[in-house]
Design a protein around this motif. Structure first.
Motif, PDB file in Angstrom:
ATOM      1  N   GLN A 202      -3.174  -4.887  -1.374  1.00 38.49           N
ATOM      2  CA  GLN A 202      -3.141  -5.504  -0.044  1.00 38.49           C
ATOM      3  C   GLN A 202      -2.642  -6.908  -0.061  1.00 38.49           C
ATOM      4  O   GLN A 202      -2.622  -7.633  -0.938  1.00 38.49           O
TER       5      GLN A 202
ATOM      6  N   ASN B 261      -9.340   4.408  -7.051  1.00 37.83           N
ATOM      7  CA  ASN B 261      -8.658   4.399  -5.764  1.00 37.83           C
ATOM      8  C   ASN B 261      -8.988   3.128  -4.980  1.00 37.83           C
ATOM      9  O   ASN B 261      -8.088   2.474  -4.438  1.00 37.83           O
ATOM     10  N   GLU B 262     -10.260   2.770  -4.922  1.00 36.46           N
ATOM     11  CA  GLU B 262     -10.683   1.567  -4.186  1.00 36.46           C
ATOM     12  C   GLU B 262     -10.070   0.311  -4.792  1.00 36.46           C
ATOM     13  O   GLU B 262      -9.621  -0.581  -4.060  1.00 36.46           O
TER      14      GLU B 262
ATOM     15  N   ILE C 161       0.834  -1.206   0.000  1.00 43.59           N
ATOM     16  CA  ILE C 161       0.000   0.000   0.000  1.00 43.59           C
ATOM     17  C   ILE C 161       0.871   1.259   0.000  1.00 43.59           C
ATOM     18  O   ILE C 161       0.421   2.328  -0.411  1.00 43.59           O
TER      19      ILE C 161
ATOM     20  N   LYS D 229      -6.340   0.091  -3.908  1.00 44.34           N
ATOM     21  CA  LYS D 229      -6.181  -0.354  -2.520  1.00 44.34           C
ATOM     22  C   LYS D 229      -6.412  -1.857  -2.414  1.00 44.34           C
ATOM     23  O   LYS D 229      -5.657  -2.576  -1.749  1.00 44.34           O
TER      24      LYS D 229
ATOM     25  N   MET E 109       1.114   3.117  -3.301  1.00 45.09           N
ATOM     26  CA  MET E 109      -0.154   3.576  -3.878  1.00 45.09           C
ATOM     27  C   MET E 109       0.004   4.881  -4.662  1.00 45.09           C
ATOM     28  O   MET E 109      -0.580   5.035  -5.742  1.00 45.09           O
TER      29      MET E 109
END
Length: 147
Positions: free
Chosen positions: A147, A139-140, A115, A143, A118
């Motif tokens: 992970q 963005n989601e 992360i 993420k 990012m």
């Protein structure tokens, strides 16, 4: 035909057809474009105009979310109609699956592993999906894949 010229032509036809929603949305868009050009002393090209349209669209979507929470049916339908008009001026939007494929490819290109990477991924990814995907969704997905 440039996007600004198309907006002007569509404004004229909306006025002739008495399409108040389209007329008000295009008028606000043209005012936003003009304001940006005057403030920055530049002449916007189609890409710059699309940025303005994207910002207007994001504002409407955020407002729609708030109207849904408040149960304001009158404002919900009006805002949805405005969103439809704005979507006509943007390129076809990517599906979530298409966005995810681009995200995965970009992560591999950069060699991102956590992360913490990012920012690098987002800066490389956003030009690829500019105007064709909602930044919030991008963005989601970044993420989720980091992970």
């Amino acid at each position: 035909m440039s996007l600004k010229a198309k907006l002007m032509d569509d404004l004229k036809s909306a006025m002739k057809n008495k399409d108040d929603v389209r007329k008000s949305v295009i008028t606000l868009l043209r005012a936003g474009i003009k304001q940006y050009e005057v403030d920055n002393r530049v002449e916007l090209d189609d890409e710059g105009v699309m940025d303005i349209i994207s910002k207007q669209l994001k504002q409407r979507k955020d407002s729609l979310e708030e109207f849904n929470k408040a149960g304001r049916e009158d404002l919900i339908s009006e805002t949805e109609a405005e969103i439809q008009v704005l979507m006509e001026y943007l390129p076809a939007q990517l599906s979530e699956e298409e966005i995810e494929a681009i995200v995965v490819d970009t992560i591999k290109e950069i060699g991102a592993s956590s992360i913490k990477d990012m920012g690098k991924v987002m800066s490389a990814l956003m030009p690829k999906v500019k105007g064709r995907a909602d930044g919030k969704i991008v963005n989601e997905l970044v993420k989720k894949n980091l992970q």
